[in-house]
Scaffold this motif. Structure first.
Motif, PDB file in Angstrom:
ATOM      1  N   TYR A  77      21.215  32.207  42.348  1.00 34.41           N
ATOM      2  CA  TYR A  77      22.379  32.300  41.621  1.00 34.41           C
ATOM      3  C   TYR A  77      22.093  32.190  40.074  1.00 34.41           C
ATOM      4  N   GLU A  78      21.069  31.913  39.613  1.00 28.98           N
ATOM      5  CA  GLU A  78      20.656  32.113  38.399  1.00 28.98           C
ATOM      6  C   GLU A  78      20.554  33.734  37.913  1.00 28.98           C
ATOM      7  N   ILE A  79      20.426  34.232  38.662  1.00 26.58           N
ATOM      8  CA  ILE A  79      20.453  35.834  38.224  1.00 26.58           C
ATOM      9  C   ILE A  79      21.807  36.406  38.170  1.00 26.58           C
ATOM     10  N   SER A  80      22.696  36.043  38.811  1.00 22.86           N
ATOM     11  CA  SER A  80      24.073  36.526  38.591  1.00 22.86           C
ATOM     12  C   SER A  80      24.757  35.826  37.349  1.00 22.86           C
ATOM     13  N   MET A  81      24.358  34.517  36.996  1.00 21.98           N
ATOM     14  CA  MET A  81      24.744  33.744  36.025  1.00 21.98           C
ATOM     15  C   MET A  81      24.282  34.330  34.935  1.00 21.98           C
ATOM     16  N   GLY A  82      22.759  34.968  35.010  1.00 23.60           N
ATOM     17  CA  GLY A  82      22.291  35.711  33.589  1.00 23.60           C
ATOM     18  C   GLY A  82      23.011  36.851  33.598  1.00 23.60           C
ATOM     19  N   PHE A  83      23.566  37.563  34.318  1.00 20.57           N
ATOM     20  CA  PHE A  83      24.280  38.803  33.951  1.00 20.57           C
ATOM     21  C   PHE A  83      25.693  38.545  33.502  1.00 20.57           C
ATOM     22  N   VAL A  84      26.548  37.401  33.938  1.00 24.73           N
ATOM     23  CA  VAL A  84      27.556  37.084  33.380  1.00 24.73           C
ATOM     24  C   VAL A  84      27.422  36.615  31.878  1.00 24.73           C
ATOM     25  N   ILE A  85      26.202  35.945  31.777  1.00 19.94           N
ATOM     26  CA  ILE A  85      26.107  35.556  30.217  1.00 19.94           C
ATOM     27  C   ILE A  85      25.671  36.808  29.540  1.00 19.94           C
ATOM     28  N   VAL A  86      24.987  37.884  30.076  1.00 24.16           N
ATOM     29  CA  VAL A  86      24.929  39.067  29.381  1.00 24.16           C
ATOM     30  C   VAL A  86      26.210  39.688  28.746  1.00 24.16           C
ATOM     31  N   THR A  87      27.182  39.519  29.709  1.00 20.94           N
ATOM     32  CA  THR A  87      28.264  40.451  29.454  1.00 20.94           C
ATOM     33  C   THR A  87      29.162  39.708  28.468  1.00 20.94           C
ATOM     34  N   VAL A  88      29.203  38.107  28.480  1.00 22.04           N
ATOM     35  CA  VAL A  88      29.826  37.594  27.465  1.00 22.04           C
ATOM     36  C   VAL A  88      29.141  37.984  25.979  1.00 22.04           C
ATOM     37  N   LEU A  89      27.573  37.970  25.945  1.00 19.65           N
ATOM     38  CA  LEU A  89      26.818  38.387  24.798  1.00 19.65           C
ATOM     39  C   LEU A  89      27.190  39.730  24.303  1.00 19.65           C
ATOM     40  N   LEU A  90      27.343  40.615  25.317  1.00 21.78           N
ATOM     41  CA  LEU A  90      27.887  41.931  24.661  1.00 21.78           C
ATOM     42  C   LEU A  90      29.071  42.028  24.061  1.00 21.78           C
ATOM     43  N   CYS A  91      30.153  41.139  24.296  1.00 17.51           N
ATOM     44  CA  CYS A  91      31.324  41.034  23.564  1.00 17.51           C
ATOM     45  C   CYS A  91      31.157  40.007  22.169  1.00 17.51           C
ATOM     46  N   VAL A  92      30.105  39.342  22.062  1.00 21.53           N
ATOM     47  CA  VAL A  92      29.971  38.546  21.021  1.00 21.53           C
ATOM     48  C   VAL A  92      28.966  39.153  19.943  1.00 21.53           C
ATOM     49  N   GLY A  93      27.855  39.500  20.505  1.00 23.68           N
ATOM     50  CA  GLY A  93      26.976  39.991  19.444  1.00 23.68           C
ATOM     51  C   GLY A  93      26.076  39.022  19.004  1.00 23.68           C
ATOM     52  N   SER A  94      25.789  38.011  19.574  1.00 22.89           N
ATOM     53  CA  SER A  94      25.053  36.964  18.994  1.00 22.89           C
ATOM     54  C   SER A  94      24.672  35.883  20.264  1.00 22.89           C
ATOM     55  N   LEU A  95      23.520  35.402  20.127  1.00 16.06           N
ATOM     56  CA  LEU A  95      23.062  34.405  20.952  1.00 16.06           C
ATOM     57  C   LEU A  95      23.655  33.067  20.549  1.00 16.06           C
ATOM     58  N   ASN A  96      24.002  32.825  19.298  1.00 13.43           N
ATOM     59  CA  ASN A  96      24.444  31.489  18.963  1.00 13.43           C
ATOM     60  C   ASN A  96      25.713  30.906  19.307  1.00 13.43           C
ATOM     61  N   LEU A  97      25.778  29.623  20.044  1.00 16.11           N
ATOM     62  CA  LEU A  97      27.047  29.263  20.849  1.00 16.11           C
ATOM     63  C   LEU A  97      28.118  29.108  20.078  1.00 16.11           C
ATOM     64  N   THR A  98      27.658  28.621  18.562  1.00 18.64           N
ATOM     65  CA  THR A  98      28.966  28.448  17.866  1.00 18.64           C
ATOM     66  C   THR A  98      29.627  30.161  17.346  1.00 18.64           C
ATOM     67  N   LYS A  99      28.901  30.836  17.559  1.00 19.46           N
ATOM     68  CA  LYS A  99      29.355  32.406  17.197  1.00 19.46           C
ATOM     69  C   LYS A  99      30.238  32.934  18.758  1.00 19.46           C
ATOM     70  N   VAL A 100      29.521  32.378  19.592  1.00 19.83           N
ATOM     71  CA  VAL A 100      30.230  32.534  21.058  1.00 19.83           C
ATOM     72  C   VAL A 100      31.546  32.188  20.894  1.00 19.83           C
ATOM     73  N   VAL A 101      31.712  31.132  20.515  1.00 21.66           N
ATOM     74  CA  VAL A 101      33.243  30.461  20.398  1.00 21.66           C
ATOM     75  C   VAL A 101      34.010  30.903  19.408  1.00 21.66           C
ATOM     76  N   MET A 102      33.293  31.235  18.157  1.00 23.82           N
ATOM     77  CA  MET A 102      34.085  31.733  17.002  1.00 23.82           C
ATOM     78  C   MET A 102      34.661  33.318  17.503  1.00 23.82           C
ATOM     79  N   ALA A 103      33.730  34.002  18.418  1.00 24.96           N
ATOM     80  CA  ALA A 103      34.347  35.378  18.949  1.00 24.96           C
ATOM     81  C   ALA A 103      35.486  35.397  19.534  1.00 24.96           C
ATOM     82  N   GLN A 104      36.007  34.179  20.195  1.00 21.94           N
ATOM     83  CA  GLN A 104      37.075  33.992  20.908  1.00 21.94           C
ATOM     84  C   GLN A 104      38.454  33.628  20.279  1.00 21.94           C
ATOM     85  N   GLN A 105      38.295  33.800  19.142  1.00 21.74           N
ATOM     86  CA  GLN A 105      39.797  33.225  18.396  1.00 21.74           C
ATOM     87  C   GLN A 105      40.503  33.941  18.512  1.00 21.74           C
ATOM     88  N   THR A 106      40.771  35.468  18.760  1.00 18.02           N
ATOM     89  CA  THR A 106      41.698  36.392  19.410  1.00 18.02           C
ATOM     90  C   THR A 106      42.219  35.818  20.536  1.00 18.02           C
TER      91      THR A 106
END
Lengths: 336, 204
Positions: free
Chosen positions: A157-186
């Motif tokens: 299950y780690e593998i599919s979790m990894g791909f899900v995280i990759v999808t989110v990171l594609l939309c964020v453009g950073s691996l930093n968790l604060t930036k992940v949250v800030m990218a969801q302001q809209t």
């Protein structure tokens, strides 16, 4: 000497104080999560749940903790003693150290590292060692079967979790968790990436060995699975580790998909509530989903579990990575 | 800074000690656990060098996946330590000979190591300054632009290895009854149940 104090001692003391500020509420939350689980499941099954110790059973976690504390620690004579005692510690410590990178509000984080999400992924992928070591060191066939199941399940299950995280990171453009949250302001990522949200949530159920994927400790067939030989405090460490992991995975789900500490819609009545309270509320909601799932679904068969991980989630999440990348590139939505 | 020096010596000494324990531990499961400890300390050394991306990838891939599979296999071995120690002297000469030859080869390789002078300039020109971008971004920029063919080639080789391993081990056994999820989902009530109104006393 004064330099030594200002360079090492005071910063060290501040860090230790911060660590306690995170861990003490976390452990209280873990204790009351066990009570909440019993209460929620009881309500769903039209029972009352624990209601004797304290007002509404509120002292029940303390009573349970005291009971475990005063019990005798049994080490089986055939066990590999060092590994046997190491396993619960590994589980518990791993469940706690992951909280170092979780942001509770903008800037409220112990270690704001660039690769926060990789750190979390690394820590959660090591959670399997506590289970494997416990199962092997117990020198018991039930514990061993539980450990083998857990190893296969968590790696899958780690593998599919990894791909899900990759999808989110594609939309964020950073691996930093604060930036992940800030990218969801809209918009929270749960809306545009709804299928990924579902896959991630189900994968976290499997990753934390929770029902309906609690095969490693399937009590109806393996007695109690990997922790069958443990008693007293070592057992309590496994128990606390499992619940701390649940809270951690809920926090990760919240950060990745539900906008972390951000208020919904970002408008007036919602923004009056401080961020950490929103964060805690969202975590509680995801935790409620964990309990709801446990009260609703029967345990998966082992081959069904493997099929779901490898034949359903893996292709779906891989496809969604490709679809997301194509959409981001075609419409020019790539984050800079 | 003195803290990083302490951390460096801590990580490297534990890594070396764990490495020695990997080959000297009697119990193979202990060997794997020491191997994991060595991986961890290597990751710590990477972090000290500022290569946090590689450090965490090392932990995720090697500790989180590869070592789990090692452990999986090693745990299931039924090892009798007394049996393993038998014949140690019998195999010592040939084993020692192979070891010596390998050691001599390694010494030759290391002593005659030389970096082509033009290769250093080639690398330094392309890497972005670390002050501008994080090392994750720097790695990505290099890996997906300059080294894209090598990167994809490596991926293809890994894919081939995986397919090969599956082809070699997959056996189609006849006579195995499998659950076909599609058939079960497609099943309708009319296909399996027939409701008949039976008059009393007559039967079907």
């Amino acid at each position: 000497m004064a330099e030594f104090w200002s360079l090492y001692v005071w910063p060290g003391a501040i860090i230790v104080a911060k660590i306690f500020a995170i861990l003490v509420p976390l452990l209280v939350a873990v204790a009351y999560l066990t009570l909440a689980e019993r209460k929620v499941i009881a309500a769903m099954q039209l029972r009352k749940g624990p209601n004797v110790v304290g007002w509404f059973g509120l002292l029940q976690p303390l009573a349970d903790g005291l009971k475990l504390f005063v019990k005798e620690t049994v080490i089986p004579s055939g066990a590999n003693k060092v590994v046997f005692m190491l396993a619960p510690m590994v589980t518990f410590v791993l469940a706690l150290v992951a909280w170092a990178v979780i942001p509770f509000d903008e800037g409220v984080v112990l270690a704001d590292i660039n690769v926060g999400i990789l750190y979390l992924f690394a820590i959660s992928s090591m959670g399997v060692y506590g289970v494997i070591m416990a199962g092997w060191a117990s020198n018991s066939k039930y514990a061993f079967l539980g450990a083998l199941r857990s190893a296969a399940q968590m790696v899958s299950y780690e593998i599919s979790m990894g791909f899900v995280i990759v999808t989110v990171l594609l939309c964020v453009g950073s691996l930093n968790l604060t930036k992940v949250v800030m990218a969801q302001q809209t918009v929270w990522f749960a809306v545009p990436l709804l299928p990924m949200f579902v896959i991630f949530f189900v994968s976290t159920l499997a990753e934390t060995n929770r029902a309906p994927f609690d095969l490693p400790e399937a009590e109806s067939e393996l007695v109690a699975g990997f922790n069958v030989e443990y008693s007293s405090m070592p057992f309590a460490l496994f128990f606390l580790g499992e619940y701390a992991n649940m809270i951690l995975m809920s926090a990760l789900t919240t950060i990745l998909f539900l906008g972390g500490w951000l208020a919904p819609f970002g408008v007036a009545p919602f923004t009056w509530v401080p961020g950490p309270i929103w964060f805690a509320a969202k975590i509680s909601f995801v935790l409620f989903l964990f309990l709801w799932v446990r009260a609703t679904f029967p345990r998966y068969r082992y081959d069904q579990l493997m099929r779901l991980g490898w034949k359903v989630f893996l292709p779906l999440s891989l496809l969604w990575v490709v679809v997301t990348s194509i959409a981001l590139v075609t419409f020019g939505w790539l984050p800079q | 800074m003195i803290l990083s020096a302490i951390a460096f010596y801590g990580f490297s000494s534990v890594a070396i000690a764990a490495g020695v324990m990997v080959i000297s531990a009697r119990n193979p499961v202990h060997s794997v656990l020491f191997l994991i400890l060595a991986f961890f300390n290597a990751a710590g050394l990477f972090i000290l060098m500022g290569a946090e991306f590689i450090a965490f990838i090392l932990v995720i891939v090697y500790v989180g996946a590869v070592a789990v599979l090692f452990m999986f296999v090693v745990m299931m071995l039924d090892i009798n330590l007394v049996e393993m120690r038998q014949g140690f002297l019998q195999y010592l000469p040939i084993g020692g000979l192979i070891g010596t030859v390998l050691l001599i080869e390694l010494i030759f390789v290391v002593t005659s190591w030389a970096v082509a002078p033009e290769s250093g300039g080639l690398l330094a020109a392309k890497a972005p300054a670390l002050a501008e971008v994080h090392n994750t971004e720097a790695l990505g920029r290099l890996l997906y632009t300059k080294y894209i063919y090598l990167f994809q080639g490596a991926g293809m080789i890994l894919l081939l290895a995986m397919v090969g391993a599956i082809v070699l081990t997959l056996r189609a056994r006849p006579g195995v009854r499998r659950q076909r999820i599609g058939d079960q989902v497609e099943l309708r009530r009319e296909d399996v149940i027939e409701v008949k109104n039976v008059p009393t006393g007559t039967g079907i």
